[in-house]
Enzyme design. Structure first.
Site, PDB file in Angstrom:
ATOM      1  N   ASP A 114     -22.024  20.152 -23.427  1.00 27.21           N
ATOM      2  CA  ASP A 114     -21.953  20.282 -21.969  1.00 27.21           C
ATOM      3  C   ASP A 114     -22.864  21.435 -21.562  1.00 27.21           C
ATOM      4  OD1 ASP A 114     -21.223  19.827 -19.379  1.00 27.21           O
ATOM      5  OD2 ASP A 114     -19.235  20.716 -19.537  1.00 27.21           O
ATOM      6  N   ARG A 122     -22.741  27.443 -22.869  1.00 29.36           N
ATOM      7  CA  ARG A 122     -21.581  27.328 -23.752  1.00 29.36           C
ATOM      8  C   ARG A 122     -21.609  28.279 -24.946  1.00 29.36           C
ATOM      9  NH1 ARG A 122     -17.845  25.011 -20.654  1.00 29.36           N
ATOM     10  NH2 ARG A 122     -18.773  23.298 -19.485  1.00 29.36           N
ATOM     11  N   ARG A 182     -24.054  24.248  -9.514  1.00 33.76           N
ATOM     12  CA  ARG A 182     -24.347  23.278 -10.583  1.00 33.76           C
ATOM     13  C   ARG A 182     -25.222  22.135 -10.083  1.00 33.76           C
ATOM     14  NH1 ARG A 182     -18.553  21.551 -12.331  1.00 33.76           N
ATOM     15  NH2 ARG A 182     -19.694  20.358 -13.939  1.00 33.76           N
ATOM     16  N   LYS A 212     -23.941  13.008 -14.000  1.00 32.84           N
ATOM     17  CA  LYS A 212     -22.545  13.110 -13.571  1.00 32.84           C
ATOM     18  C   LYS A 212     -22.481  13.706 -12.164  1.00 32.84           C
ATOM     19  CE  LYS A 212     -21.938  17.568 -15.953  1.00 32.84           C
ATOM     20  NZ  LYS A 212     -21.341  18.260 -17.102  1.00 32.84           N
ATOM     21  N   HIS A 225     -10.634  19.232 -11.901  1.00 34.12           N
ATOM     22  CA  HIS A 225      -9.931  19.804 -13.051  1.00 34.12           C
ATOM     23  C   HIS A 225      -8.465  20.081 -12.698  1.00 34.12           C
ATOM     24  CE1 HIS A 225     -14.134  20.763 -14.076  1.00 34.12           C
ATOM     25  NE2 HIS A 225     -13.737  20.710 -15.316  1.00 34.12           N
ATOM     26  N   ASP A 296     -15.237  11.259 -17.490  1.00 37.97           N
ATOM     27  CA  ASP A 296     -15.128  12.717 -17.482  1.00 37.97           C
ATOM     28  C   ASP A 296     -13.932  13.058 -18.369  1.00 37.97           C
ATOM     29  OD1 ASP A 296     -15.561  15.368 -16.906  1.00 37.97           O
ATOM     30  OD2 ASP A 296     -15.444  15.139 -14.727  1.00 37.97           O
TER      31      ASP A 296
END
Length: 612
Positions: A114, A122, A182, A212, A225, A296
């Site tokens: 990701d 990350r 983002r 996405k 989330h 997702d």
């Protein structure tokens, strides 16, 4: 077999020959016959349970403690998962676990990542590129392609085959808590162009891009989330904004698509990630997407409360199931759905065939092994640092330049640089560079001396406010109280996560410059822009209230002749502005079709405008 399942089979059946012209990354297969032979060989020896396992991507932490190793080994050996996704952590530990997991696997694992802005998103101590909102300011999409190509190179170095990027959501809601920086911006076309350029770079570099969050997570005020966002828009609106970048990605033949946990009543009753109307009818059939469809993360609260979520996701048209909360339970749920007739074994086989085909194309016909020695040097090449710098410079944006105050006149005095940051040294590199050309006074802002700072600024001819942190909000009252005729230039050497409060600062500004970062080399470059020694040609990627729209910006180059401030030469800007009305009256009276008016004072242009 019912009609829905038959249609789904048409959507997900995959043979190299049929899709080579539609999915670009499949063109990388060196031998389509060998590919089919390898895939058929794997399928011939697989049980139904093993085929189901290939449709799961298991999320693990890059931690080398025994408990975590046992978790990975169980997922790979016992459940036969098709791939892994590592969460945040240390680079070397992730690579050690990747090598070990590949050894445990019967069929090589698809390692996913990701990395929306590269490895630095990350993994610690790895190259970090600018966020997408900053990259949305870059006008040269060739640079964005090169960025994608470099990210792909780094991902391959660490054994990654699929990147869950780019974000194709349009950032058109400033209150969005999860997308914002983002996204490449709030103009659907700009977002689409950047998505395609970055994705092509990734895939030409051998890493599959996954756009996405289909059908679009930009205009929400809920984080999926934590809960399920709802998009109450009609189809015309969805087509023109939310869906537009995804349509362009499909046209470009990009390989992967991630479906978000979003409720879109206009498109279907169920959340998008488990909606056959949205995945099969819209994405596959209407838009013609033929690549891999990922959910997702299924552990997200926006969807995780649903029972047998993985079985529902497969029925809806997904190919790969990302991060279910309970791997064993969900695997059993899919197996039971097959036994009960809700899913057909034929459908599972075809989905597994599709996944295996992509594995072959991505180089997974043999078990890979990552070479750890020399990795840091391979990741941090001089060319990588140079590319990051080129992107940073290309993103520098000048949204406002009233009366052409930039580039600054090096002969004028009385300029004060007000540094607002968390430390006294904030913005020092900018000041040191600028004082090589201009006569300057530096003032460091402190909350306990606001009135003294305000008085000091009042005695200047122009003020350059250099901002390196959110501390600027503490000084709003002081800055608002400055006289309207005092030229104030705002230089932001920081990423602006929110543009909501910018209008008040920028409305009266003589100029605004966005440098996006306080790295010393960019501080110095921005200083050169201010005096006309360097180029700034970025454009805003998002709107600033009603003051600026996406795409706004002024190009500053060393060759641009500037317009000098009339007040610096004993003239009044307000009086000169009356010329505008006189010029327009002449055009309306048809005295002339148009005109250019230039006024010089002491040889300097203080007024230069064209009409008609």
């Amino acid at each position: 077999m019912n009609r829905r399942v038959t249609g789904l089979l048409v959507c997900i059946s995959l043979w190299i020959g049929a899709y080579a012209s539609s999915v670009r990354i499949l063109e990388q297969a060196d031998d389509s016959v060998a590919c089919r032979r390898w895939v058929d060989g794997q399928l011939a020896r697989m049980t139904l349970k093993q085929k189901i396992g290939q449709l799961f991507i298991h999320t693990v932490a890059p931690i080398t403690i025994q408990k975590n190793k046992d978790n990975i080994e169980r997922a790979v050996r016992e459940y036969g998962v098709g791939g892994l996704l590592f969460s945040k952590g240390e680079l070397k530990k992730q690579l050690q676990l990747t090598n070990q997991a590949q050894q445990w696997a019967d069929i090589p694992l698809m390692i996913t990542f990701d990395g929306e802005w590269g490895l630095g998103m990350r993994l610690e101590d790895t190259p970090e590129f600018p966020r997408n909102r900053v990259l949305g300011c870059v006008q040269n999409d060739t640079l964005i392609y090169q960025y994608g190509r470099e990210v792909a190179r780094q991902l391959r170095e660490i054994g990654v085959h699929v990147n869950f990027a780019p974000v194709a959501d349009v950032d058109n809601n400033p209150n969005n808590p999860v997308i914002n920086v983002r996204s490449f911006g709030s103009d659907p076309k700009v977002v689409a162009d950047k998505v395609v350029a970055y994705s092509r770079g990734l895939e030409d570099g051998g890493v599959m891009a996954v756009c996405k969050h289909f059908p679009g997570h930009g205009d929400t005020e809920v984080d999926s989330h934590k809960a399920l966002p709802v998009l109450n828009f009609d189809r015309a609106r969805l087509d023109s904004i939310e869906l537009f970048p995804f349509k362009e990605a499909v046209k470009a033949g990009l390989g992967g698509m991630m479906v978000g946990h979003l409720e879109v009543p206009e498109l279907g009753k169920n959340p998008a990630s488990i909606s056959s109307h949205i995945i099969y009818n819209l994405l596959c059939r209407e838009l013609g997407f033929q690549g891999l469809v990922f959910t997702d993360a299924l552990e997200m609260k926006g969807i995780s409360q649903n029972e047998n979520i993985c079985a529902q996701a497969l029925i809806a048209g997904n190919d790969l199931l990302l991060a279910p909360r309970n791997l064993k339970r969900e695997l059993d749920g899919v197996l039971n759905a097959v036994k009960s007739g809700k899913l057909s074994e034929e459908l599972i086989t075809e989905k597994c065939r599709k996944v295996l085909t992509y594995k072959y194309v991505l180089g997974l016909k043999n078990k890979p092994h990552i070479q750890l020695s020399g990795l840091e040097k391979r990741l941090n090449r001089p060319e990588t640092k140079e590319l990051i710098l080129r992107l940073q410079k290309a993103a520098i944006t000048v949204p406002a330049n009233v009366n052409g105050i930039l580039p600054l006149d090096s002969k004028l005095r009385g300029t004060v640089v007000l540094n607002i940051g968390k430390t006294p040294g904030a913005g020092l590199a900018f000041y040191n560079r600028l004082q090589n050309t201009l006569s300057l006074t530096r003032v460091v802002a402190r909350p306990d001396s606001m009135e003294a700072i305000r008085k000091r600024l009042l005695g200047s001819q122009r003020v350059i406010v250099v901002v390196t942190s959110d501390d600027y909000k503490k000084y709003k009252t002081m800055l608002d109280s400055l006289p309207a005729d005092l030229p104030v230039i705002y230089v932001f050497l920081m990423p602006l996560k929110s543009m909501l409060d910018m209008e008040g600062y920028w409305k009266k500004a003589a100029a605004v410059v966005l440098g996006h970062t306080d790295e010393s080399v960019i501080q110095e470059y921005v200083a050169d822009v201010l005096v006309g020694k360097a180029v700034a040609d970025g454009r805003l990627s998002v709107a600033v209230a009603d003051l600026f729209k996406p795409g706004d910006g002024v190009t500053i180059t060393p060759k641009v002749s500037r317009i000098y401030r009339p007040e610096d030469y004993g003239m009044d800007s307000k009086i000169l502005e009356k010329i505008d009305r006189i010029a327009m009256e002449g055009i309306k009276a048809k005295a002339y079709p148009g005109c250019q008016i230039l006024i010089l004072k002491d040889g300097k242009p203080v007024y230069d405008k064209s009409f008609g």
